[in-house]
Design a protein around this motif. Structure first.
Motif: not given
Length: 107
Positions: A6-12, A61-74
């Motif tokens: 029941e994700d409120q931001k759900s779409n296809f 940001k929109y889907y509140n995805v946890a981005v690992p630190q190594e990706i944030l560094n990239i």
């Protein structure tokens, strides 16, 4: 899965992304976004390096995805992380298939 939770931001968009990845893998005869270590973090890195960082940042940001630190560094340090042309990702596919995947594989 978004609908069951029941994700409120759900779409296809997730479904289209999955279809694009499968179609791209069939056309390319290999995975489009294979990470070096076959884990979530290296897969995210492969996606960002091919499809660019701007859309990924908005998506995370929109889907509140946890981005690992190594990706944030990239994302922070790489100067040239723009979207690659689909013709350089799908070298064997015809132009129509490249155009279709260019439309489907967006964040």
């Amino acid at each position: 899965s978004e609908l069951l939770a029941e994700d409120q931001k759900s779409n296809f968009s997730a479904d289209l992304w999955a279809i694009g990845c499968m179609l791209g893998a069939m056309l390319n005869k290999e995975y489009l976004f294979r990470g070096q270590h076959n884990d979530e973090s290296s897969m995210m890195e492969a996606i960002v390096k091919k499809l660019g960082r701007n859309g990924f940042r908005l998506y995370a940001k929109y889907y509140n995805v946890a981005v690992p630190q190594e990706i944030l560094n990239i994302l922070k340090h790489e100067e040239q992380l723009t979207r690659l042309p689909m013709s350089s990702i799908l070298k064997e596919a015809n132009e129509e298939a490249q155009d279709l995947l260019d439309l489907i594989l967006i964040f």
